[in-house]
Design a protein around this motif. Structure first.
Motif, PDB file in Angstrom:
ATOM      1  N   GLU A  27      73.521 105.239  -0.008  1.00 38.15           N
ATOM      2  CA  GLU A  27      73.590 103.914  -0.667  1.00 38.15           C
ATOM      3  C   GLU A  27      72.655 103.829  -1.862  1.00 38.15           C
ATOM      4  N   SER A  28      71.433 104.331  -1.779  1.00 37.55           N
ATOM      5  CA  SER A  28      70.467 104.232  -2.870  1.00 37.55           C
ATOM      6  C   SER A  28      70.935 105.013  -4.082  1.00 37.55           C
ATOM      7  N   GLU A  29      71.507 106.214  -3.875  1.00 40.39           N
ATOM      8  CA  GLU A  29      71.962 107.041  -4.981  1.00 40.39           C
ATOM      9  C   GLU A  29      73.147 106.397  -5.675  1.00 40.39           C
ATOM     10  N   PHE A  30      74.079 105.844  -4.895  1.00 39.66           N
ATOM     11  CA  PHE A  30      75.254 105.195  -5.479  1.00 39.66           C
ATOM     12  C   PHE A  30      74.857 103.930  -6.243  1.00 39.66           C
ATOM     13  N   THR A  31      73.928 103.153  -5.696  1.00 39.72           N
ATOM     14  CA  THR A  31      73.486 101.918  -6.356  1.00 39.72           C
ATOM     15  C   THR A  31      72.828 102.210  -7.701  1.00 39.72           C
ATOM     16  N   MET A  32      72.006 103.226  -7.805  1.00 38.11           N
ATOM     17  CA  MET A  32      71.354 103.578  -9.055  1.00 38.11           C
ATOM     18  C   MET A  32      72.363 103.975 -10.110  1.00 38.11           C
ATOM     19  N   GLN A  33      73.397 104.764  -9.707  1.00 42.29           N
ATOM     20  CA  GLN A  33      74.411 105.192 -10.660  1.00 42.29           C
ATOM     21  C   GLN A  33      75.193 103.991 -11.197  1.00 42.29           C
ATOM     22  N   ASN A  34      75.512 103.061 -10.289  1.00 43.80           N
ATOM     23  CA  ASN A  34      76.244 101.870 -10.724  1.00 43.80           C
ATOM     24  C   ASN A  34      75.389 100.992 -11.648  1.00 43.80           C
ATOM     25  N   LEU A  35      74.091 100.905 -11.379  1.00 42.14           N
ATOM     26  CA  LEU A  35      73.205 100.106 -12.243  1.00 42.14           C
ATOM     27  C   LEU A  35      73.131 100.707 -13.636  1.00 42.14           C
ATOM     28  N   VAL A  36      73.085 102.054 -13.725  1.00 45.94           N
ATOM     29  CA  VAL A  36      73.060 102.710 -15.034  1.00 45.94           C
ATOM     30  C   VAL A  36      74.340 102.392 -15.790  1.00 45.94           C
ATOM     31  N   ASP A  37      75.497 102.474 -15.062  1.00 47.49           N
ATOM     32  CA  ASP A  37      76.775 102.180 -15.711  1.00 47.49           C
ATOM     33  C   ASP A  37      76.829 100.743 -16.199  1.00 47.49           C
ATOM     34  N   MET A  38      76.311  99.849 -15.396  1.00 50.52           N
ATOM     35  CA  MET A  38      76.356  98.433 -15.775  1.00 50.52           C
ATOM     36  C   MET A  38      75.453  98.138 -16.969  1.00 50.52           C
ATOM     37  N   PHE A  39      74.268  98.737 -17.032  1.00 55.77           N
ATOM     38  CA  PHE A  39      73.340  98.482 -18.141  1.00 55.77           C
ATOM     39  C   PHE A  39      73.881  98.986 -19.466  1.00 55.77           C
ATOM     40  N   THR A  40      74.685 100.082 -19.385  1.00 54.92           N
ATOM     41  CA  THR A  40      75.258 100.591 -20.639  1.00 54.92           C
ATOM     42  C   THR A  40      76.338  99.673 -21.181  1.00 54.92           C
ATOM     43  N   LYS A  41      76.873  98.773 -20.328  1.00 54.43           N
ATOM     44  CA  LYS A  41      77.912  97.848 -20.771  1.00 54.43           C
ATOM     45  C   LYS A  41      77.356  96.504 -21.252  1.00 54.43           C
ATOM     46  N   LEU A  42      76.028  96.318 -21.163  1.00 53.36           N
ATOM     47  CA  LEU A  42      75.447  95.019 -21.553  1.00 53.36           C
ATOM     48  C   LEU A  42      75.509  94.829 -23.068  1.00 53.36           C
ATOM     49  N   ASN A  43      75.547  93.570 -23.477  1.00 53.96           N
ATOM     50  CA  ASN A  43      75.586  93.209 -24.904  1.00 53.96           C
ATOM     51  C   ASN A  43      74.163  93.182 -25.465  1.00 53.96           C
ATOM     52  N   PRO A  44      73.808  94.116 -26.340  1.00 53.58           N
ATOM     53  CA  PRO A  44      72.407  94.149 -26.848  1.00 53.58           C
ATOM     54  C   PRO A  44      72.081  92.988 -27.773  1.00 53.58           C
ATOM     55  N   LEU A  45      73.103  92.252 -28.232  1.00 51.00           N
ATOM     56  CA  LEU A  45      72.839  91.108 -29.115  1.00 51.00           C
ATOM     57  C   LEU A  45      72.565  89.823 -28.343  1.00 51.00           C
ATOM     58  N   ALA A  46      72.578  89.896 -27.007  1.00 49.73           N
ATOM     59  CA  ALA A  46      72.301  88.683 -26.228  1.00 49.73           C
ATOM     60  C   ALA A  46      70.871  88.233 -26.441  1.00 49.73           C
ATOM     61  N   LYS A  47      70.630  86.915 -26.251  1.00 47.55           N
ATOM     62  CA  LYS A  47      69.300  86.325 -26.487  1.00 47.55           C
ATOM     63  C   LYS A  47      68.224  86.972 -25.631  1.00 47.55           C
ATOM     64  N   GLU A  48      68.603  87.357 -24.420  1.00 49.39           N
ATOM     65  CA  GLU A  48      67.606  87.891 -23.489  1.00 49.39           C
ATOM     66  C   GLU A  48      66.958  89.173 -23.988  1.00 49.39           C
ATOM     67  N   PHE A  49      67.623  89.908 -24.889  1.00 49.07           N
ATOM     68  CA  PHE A  49      67.132  91.208 -25.309  1.00 49.07           C
ATOM     69  C   PHE A  49      66.431  91.187 -26.669  1.00 49.07           C
TER      70      PHE A  49
END
Length: 311
Positions: A27-49
């Motif tokens: 579970e830990s290995e799969f969760t980390m891989q999914n988090l990496v995939d999700m972060f690469t899809k984030l919008n860098p122009l969002a206010k939070e960043f």
């Protein structure tokens, strides 16, 4: 905050998929891989960043300049316009500092103006106006009369020396001495009784650099007269010849003038003090095409300083 909600939803979906696959990875290995995939899809122009200090600068400029994010092959990005934002921030700080400095200088000028007016008003209260002064009365004699009331700081006799009556201003060190001097009205000085009233103006100060600095220079002042209303066409040699014929030997003469005033002035130093006294009677005489005015000089005629030649 939409990006955070998106992360939580995709995490829940990932957990369901883990439960449905029996031969899945830990579970830990799969969760980390999914988090990496999700972060690469984030919008860098969002206010939070975008850092808060950059967002404040951009909001202040009404969002006229936006940072440009350039993606690289490894999934990271570069921000190219933040130096421009830093430049705008520094310019704003410079403008604020300039406004602060200007307001400080204006406040200092206002303070200096109030201080100058206060000093001038104090000087007026310590000054008396004396009129009906005999033309033969000197400033020393007038100052001696009023010194009985207190310390006299300055004494100026004004008016045409050739007229019968003149006026003067006498400044004391203390306001109470000036009030006491008002009781001297009616005192005989020369052939006329003087009138003494409170002054409405202060005595214009003399540049201390021009005043006598030693006993020798004070003695020079007793041999020097101040001549005004000299015709511009009259040369220095003609002025010297005029006073030598009428009064006596002239040891030093300084003729001054400019392009603004229509006449010139001169300081004439005689070899003897008696010649300077005789020169006072030359007021009203015509030199060139103008009647000159002669009065005692408060400043000596210092010799000009010769500068050594440049090597």
């Amino acid at each position: 905050m939409a990006a955070v909600a998106e992360i939580s939803n995709e995490a829940a979906v990932a957990n369901k998929r883990l439960d449905s696959k029996p031969n899945s990875k830990p579970e830990s290995e799969f969760t980390m891989q999914n988090l990496v995939d999700m972060f690469t899809k984030l919008n860098p122009l969002a206010k939070e960043f975008i850092p808060s200090y950059y967002s404040q600068a951009l909001d202040h400029q009404h969002q006229q300049q936006q940072p440009h994010l350039h993606f690289q092959q490894n999934g990271s990005f570069l921000i190219s316009d933040f130096p421009a934002a830093e430049k705008n921030i520094s310019e704003n700080n410079l403008a604020n500092n300039r406004r602060r400095r200007n307001s400080f200088n204006q406040g200092r000028r206002r303070f200096n103006g109030r201080s100058f007016r206060a000093q001038r008003e104090d000087s007026v209260r310590r000054t008396v106006y004396v009129s009906d002064i005999d033309q033969h009365v000197t400033e020393e004699q007038l100052a001696t009369l009023f010194s009985n009331c207190g310390q006299v700081l300055d004494c100026r006799i004004c008016g045409d020396p050739h007229s019968v009556l003149r006026f003067a201003f006498v400044e004391f060190a203390d306001e109470y001495d000036a009030r006491a001097a008002l009781n001297l009205g009616g005192t005989m000085l020369g052939y006329y009784p003087v009138r003494v009233l409170p002054s409405k103006t202060a005595i214009l100060p003399v540049n201390p650099n021009y005043l006598p600095r030693s006993e020798d220079e004070r003695e020079m002042c007793t041999r020097t007269v101040y001549c005004t209303n000299i015709d511009k066409k009259v040369s220095q040699a003609e002025v010297k010849n005029f006073f030598e014929v009428a009064c006596g030997e002239v040891t030093r003469l300084r003729l001054l003038g400019d392009h603004v005033h229509s006449t010139r002035i001169a300081f004439v130093e005689f070899a003897r003090a008696e010649s300077a006294i005789v020169a006072l009677n030359c007021s009203g005489m015509v030199l060139g095409s103008q009647p000159i005015r002669v009065s005692p000089s408060k400043t000596p005629v210092r010799p000009r300083v010769t500068r050594p030649p440049m090597s």
